[in-house]
Design a protein around this motif. Structure first.
Motif, PDB file in Angstrom:
ATOM      1  N   GLY A   1       0.943   9.298  -5.683  1.00  0.00           N
ATOM      2  CA  GLY A   1       0.723  10.531  -4.955  1.00  0.00           C
ATOM      3  C   GLY A   1      -0.492  10.541  -4.052  1.00  0.00           C
ATOM      4  O   GLY A   1      -1.133  11.586  -3.874  1.00  0.00           O
ATOM      5  N   ILE A   2      -0.847   9.409  -3.468  1.00  0.00           N
ATOM      6  CA  ILE A   2      -1.954   9.351  -2.514  1.00  0.00           C
ATOM      7  C   ILE A   2      -1.437   9.817  -1.156  1.00  0.00           C
ATOM      8  O   ILE A   2      -0.443   9.299  -0.649  1.00  0.00           O
ATOM      9  N   GLY A   3      -2.098  10.785  -0.570  1.00  0.00           N
ATOM     10  CA  GLY A   3      -1.624  11.427   0.655  1.00  0.00           C
ATOM     11  C   GLY A   3      -1.656  10.541   1.888  1.00  0.00           C
ATOM     12  O   GLY A   3      -2.315   9.493   1.913  1.00  0.00           O
ATOM     13  N   PRO A   4      -0.973  10.974   2.955  1.00  0.00           N
ATOM     14  CA  PRO A   4      -0.826  10.165   4.169  1.00  0.00           C
ATOM     15  C   PRO A   4      -2.139   9.876   4.889  1.00  0.00           C
ATOM     16  O   PRO A   4      -2.305   8.802   5.466  1.00  0.00           O
ATOM     17  N   GLU A   5      -3.083  10.810   4.859  1.00  0.00           N
ATOM     18  CA  GLU A   5      -4.351  10.578   5.558  1.00  0.00           C
ATOM     19  C   GLU A   5      -5.132   9.449   4.897  1.00  0.00           C
ATOM     20  O   GLU A   5      -5.670   8.560   5.575  1.00  0.00           O
ATOM     21  N   ILE A   6      -5.204   9.489   3.576  1.00  0.00           N
ATOM     22  CA  ILE A   6      -5.893   8.419   2.843  1.00  0.00           C
ATOM     23  C   ILE A   6      -5.125   7.110   2.998  1.00  0.00           C
ATOM     24  O   ILE A   6      -5.711   6.039   3.176  1.00  0.00           O
ATOM     25  N   ARG A   7      -3.809   7.205   2.967  1.00  0.00           N
ATOM     26  CA  ARG A   7      -2.971   6.010   3.069  1.00  0.00           C
ATOM     27  C   ARG A   7      -3.267   5.245   4.357  1.00  0.00           C
ATOM     28  O   ARG A   7      -3.378   4.023   4.349  1.00  0.00           O
ATOM     29  N   LYS A   8      -3.424   5.963   5.454  1.00  0.00           N
ATOM     30  CA  LYS A   8      -3.699   5.306   6.735  1.00  0.00           C
ATOM     31  C   LYS A   8      -5.010   4.525   6.683  1.00  0.00           C
ATOM     32  O   LYS A   8      -5.106   3.409   7.198  1.00  0.00           O
ATOM     33  N   SER A   9      -6.014   5.096   6.047  1.00  0.00           N
ATOM     34  CA  SER A   9      -7.315   4.414   5.971  1.00  0.00           C
ATOM     35  C   SER A   9      -7.255   3.189   5.071  1.00  0.00           C
ATOM     36  O   SER A   9      -8.024   2.231   5.254  1.00  0.00           O
ATOM     37  N   LEU A  10      -6.342   3.211   4.100  1.00  0.00           N
ATOM     38  CA  LEU A  10      -6.252   2.101   3.154  1.00  0.00           C
ATOM     39  C   LEU A  10      -5.699   0.837   3.803  1.00  0.00           C
ATOM     40  O   LEU A  10      -6.018  -0.271   3.364  1.00  0.00           O
ATOM     41  N   TYR A  11      -4.848   0.964   4.801  1.00  0.00           N
ATOM     42  CA  TYR A  11      -4.316  -0.216   5.483  1.00  0.00           C
ATOM     43  C   TYR A  11      -5.450  -1.078   6.033  1.00  0.00           C
ATOM     44  O   TYR A  11      -5.537  -2.286   5.780  1.00  0.00           O
ATOM     45  N   GLY A  12      -6.338  -0.442   6.793  1.00  0.00           N
ATOM     46  CA  GLY A  12      -7.456  -1.179   7.369  1.00  0.00           C
ATOM     47  C   GLY A  12      -8.443  -1.650   6.323  1.00  0.00           C
ATOM     48  O   GLY A  12      -9.010  -2.742   6.436  1.00  0.00           O
ATOM     49  N   ARG A  13      -8.664  -0.806   5.310  1.00  0.00           N
ATOM     50  CA  ARG A  13      -9.618  -1.154   4.251  1.00  0.00           C
ATOM     51  C   ARG A  13      -9.157  -2.388   3.492  1.00  0.00           C
ATOM     52  O   ARG A  13      -9.947  -3.296   3.218  1.00  0.00           O
ATOM     53  N   PHE A  14      -7.870  -2.456   3.163  1.00  0.00           N
ATOM     54  CA  PHE A  14      -7.337  -3.609   2.428  1.00  0.00           C
ATOM     55  C   PHE A  14      -7.495  -4.875   3.273  1.00  0.00           C
ATOM     56  O   PHE A  14      -7.944  -5.918   2.781  1.00  0.00           O
ATOM     57  N   HIS A  15      -7.121  -4.779   4.543  1.00  0.00           N
ATOM     58  CA  HIS A  15      -7.230  -5.939   5.439  1.00  0.00           C
ATOM     59  C   HIS A  15      -8.677  -6.407   5.546  1.00  0.00           C
ATOM     60  O   HIS A  15      -8.967  -7.618   5.546  1.00  0.00           O
ATOM     61  N   GLN A  16      -9.607  -5.467   5.616  1.00  0.00           N
ATOM     62  CA  GLN A  16     -11.029  -5.801   5.696  1.00  0.00           C
ATOM     63  C   GLN A  16     -11.483  -6.525   4.428  1.00  0.00           C
ATOM     64  O   GLN A  16     -12.213  -7.520   4.495  1.00  0.00           O
ATOM     65  N   LEU A  17     -11.056  -6.030   3.262  1.00  0.00           N
ATOM     66  CA  LEU A  17     -11.451  -6.630   1.985  1.00  0.00           C
ATOM     67  C   LEU A  17     -10.912  -8.044   1.817  1.00  0.00           C
ATOM     68  O   LEU A  17     -11.494  -8.851   1.099  1.00  0.00           O
ATOM     69  N   MET A  18      -9.795  -8.337   2.471  1.00  0.00           N
ATOM     70  CA  MET A  18      -9.224  -9.689   2.388  1.00  0.00           C
ATOM     71  C   MET A  18     -10.046 -10.696   3.190  1.00  0.00           C
ATOM     72  O   MET A  18      -9.890 -11.908   3.016  1.00  0.00           O
ATOM     73  N   THR A  19     -10.940 -10.216   4.051  1.00  0.00           N
ATOM     74  CA  THR A  19     -11.712 -11.122   4.904  1.00  0.00           C
ATOM     75  C   THR A  19     -13.198 -11.150   4.552  1.00  0.00           C
ATOM     76  O   THR A  19     -13.972 -11.848   5.215  1.00  0.00           O
ATOM     77  N   GLU A  20     -13.595 -10.383   3.529  1.00  0.00           N
ATOM     78  CA  GLU A  20     -15.007 -10.348   3.156  1.00  0.00           C
ATOM     79  C   GLU A  20     -15.159 -10.407   1.648  1.00  0.00           C
ATOM     80  O   GLU A  20     -14.183 -10.351   0.898  1.00  0.00           O
ATOM     81  N   ASP A  21     -16.389 -10.543   1.206  1.00  0.00           N
ATOM     82  CA  ASP A  21     -16.678 -10.583  -0.226  1.00  0.00           C
ATOM     83  C   ASP A  21     -16.509  -9.182  -0.808  1.00  0.00           C
ATOM     84  O   ASP A  21     -17.179  -8.235  -0.377  1.00  0.00           O
ATOM     85  N   THR A  22     -15.617  -9.048  -1.777  1.00  0.00           N
ATOM     86  CA  THR A  22     -15.362  -7.737  -2.384  1.00  0.00           C
ATOM     87  C   THR A  22     -16.463  -7.325  -3.353  1.00  0.00           C
ATOM     88  O   THR A  22     -16.550  -6.165  -3.737  1.00  0.00           O
TER      89      THR A  22
ATOM     90  N   ILE B   1       0.835  -1.203   0.000  1.00  0.00           N
ATOM     91  CA  ILE B   1       0.000   0.000   0.000  1.00  0.00           C
ATOM     92  C   ILE B   1       0.871   1.255   0.000  1.00  0.00           C
ATOM     93  O   ILE B   1       0.588   2.228  -0.722  1.00  0.00           O
ATOM     94  N   SER B   2       1.943   1.248   0.765  1.00  0.00           N
ATOM     95  CA  SER B   2       2.846   2.399   0.799  1.00  0.00           C
ATOM     96  C   SER B   2       3.468   2.636  -0.576  1.00  0.00           C
ATOM     97  O   SER B   2       3.600   3.789  -1.013  1.00  0.00           O
ATOM     98  N   LYS B   3       3.830   1.559  -1.252  1.00  0.00           N
ATOM     99  CA  LYS B   3       4.438   1.673  -2.582  1.00  0.00           C
ATOM    100  C   LYS B   3       3.461   2.284  -3.578  1.00  0.00           C
ATOM    101  O   LYS B   3       3.814   3.197  -4.335  1.00  0.00           O
ATOM    102  N   VAL B   4       2.222   1.779  -3.586  1.00  0.00           N
ATOM    103  CA  VAL B   4       1.220   2.297  -4.525  1.00  0.00           C
ATOM    104  C   VAL B   4       0.920   3.765  -4.222  1.00  0.00           C
ATOM    105  O   VAL B   4       0.827   4.593  -5.136  1.00  0.00           O
ATOM    106  N   CYS B   5       0.771   4.089  -2.946  1.00  0.00           N
ATOM    107  CA  CYS B   5       0.469   5.480  -2.578  1.00  0.00           C
ATOM    108  C   CYS B   5       1.600   6.417  -2.981  1.00  0.00           C
ATOM    109  O   CYS B   5       1.356   7.537  -3.464  1.00  0.00           O
TER     110      CYS B   5
END
Length: 237
Positions: A56-77, A48-52
């Motif tokens: 040019g995805i900012g730090p505030e959005i980047r922080k939310s993406l960590y949890g979002r990605f983990h959540q998507l790995m455990t549920e139906d996308t 996620i850090s590499k893609v951001c």
């Protein structure tokens, strides 16, 4: 493992979709396939850090993406298609024979463009069409193609692995990576020699295991094409 990798690609696509254009999403999938397939939290964060950073995805959005990605790995996308398959499909436009004269693209309707390309592909030998598809799909794994062509040129110039003819083919290919007009007059044996050269290059760059996985994925997609009934892509190996 393949199901996990597919889920990871789907999670990446859905996670970044609100923030990236489609071509950027495909590049994000490229990055995932090239070095971020380990099943660990640290690997997920690094990806996620590499893609951001890349887009040019900012730090505030980047922080939310960590949890979002983990959540998507455990549920139906909700995503039915494997992004990798969609990405490969995009790279499968057929080369037109040199003899075909086309009207400007702006003068053609979308239906006419599709029909023209289908007619052009039908006039080529099956092994040429399959070779073109095979290479275009394989190249989808390499957003930065310069390094691959550098290795290919080294191998083509080596007395043990290359020939003067292959060096010429690689040189023309490197000038226009998405144009396979230079391959239209080559027979099956010549094309098979180039496939082996590419495989050797991938082994040097990625290692034999990753190179084999790459080839098997591409062969599986190529075998779904109508031309594969006349010429199986595995005949190049």
């Amino acid at each position: 493992m393949n199901d996990i990798n597919k889920r990871r690609r789907q999670a990446a696509w859905v996670c970044f979709q609100p923030h990236l254009a489609e071509d950027q999403l495909f590049k994000a999938i490229h990055l995932l396939e090239r070095g971020y397939q380990a099943d660990s939290v640290s690997n997920l964060i690094a990806y996620i850090s590499k893609v951001c950073s890349e887009f040019g995805i900012g730090p505030e959005i980047r922080k939310s993406l960590y949890g979002r990605f983990h959540q998507l790995m455990t549920e139906d996308t909700g995503l039915q298609v494997d992004p990798l398959s969609a990405m490969l499909e995009q790279s499968q436009s057929q080369p037109l024979p040199k003899s075909v004269q086309r009207r400007p693209a702006s003068a053609l309707s979308s239906v006419e463009r599709i029909e023209e390309r289908q007619e052009a592909a039908a006039s080529l030998p099956a092994h040429t069409v399959v070779f073109s598809d095979f290479m275009k799909q394989l190249m989808a794994y390499f957003p930065e193609k310069n390094a691959l062509f550098e290795v290919l040129m080294e191998l083509a110039g080596d007395k043990k692995t290359g020939t003067r003819e292959n060096a010429g083919h690689i040189s023309r290919w490197a000038n226009k990576p998405d144009d396979f007009g230079w391959a239209e007059d080559l027979d099956e044996n010549a094309l098979a020699g180039l496939v082996h050269l590419v495989y050797t290059a991938l082994c040097e760059m990625l290692g034999p295991v990753a190179a084999d996985e790459c080839f098997h994925k591409v062969i599986a997609v190529c075998e779904q094409k109508p031309e594969a009934r006349q010429f199986s892509p595995s005949r190049f190996l």
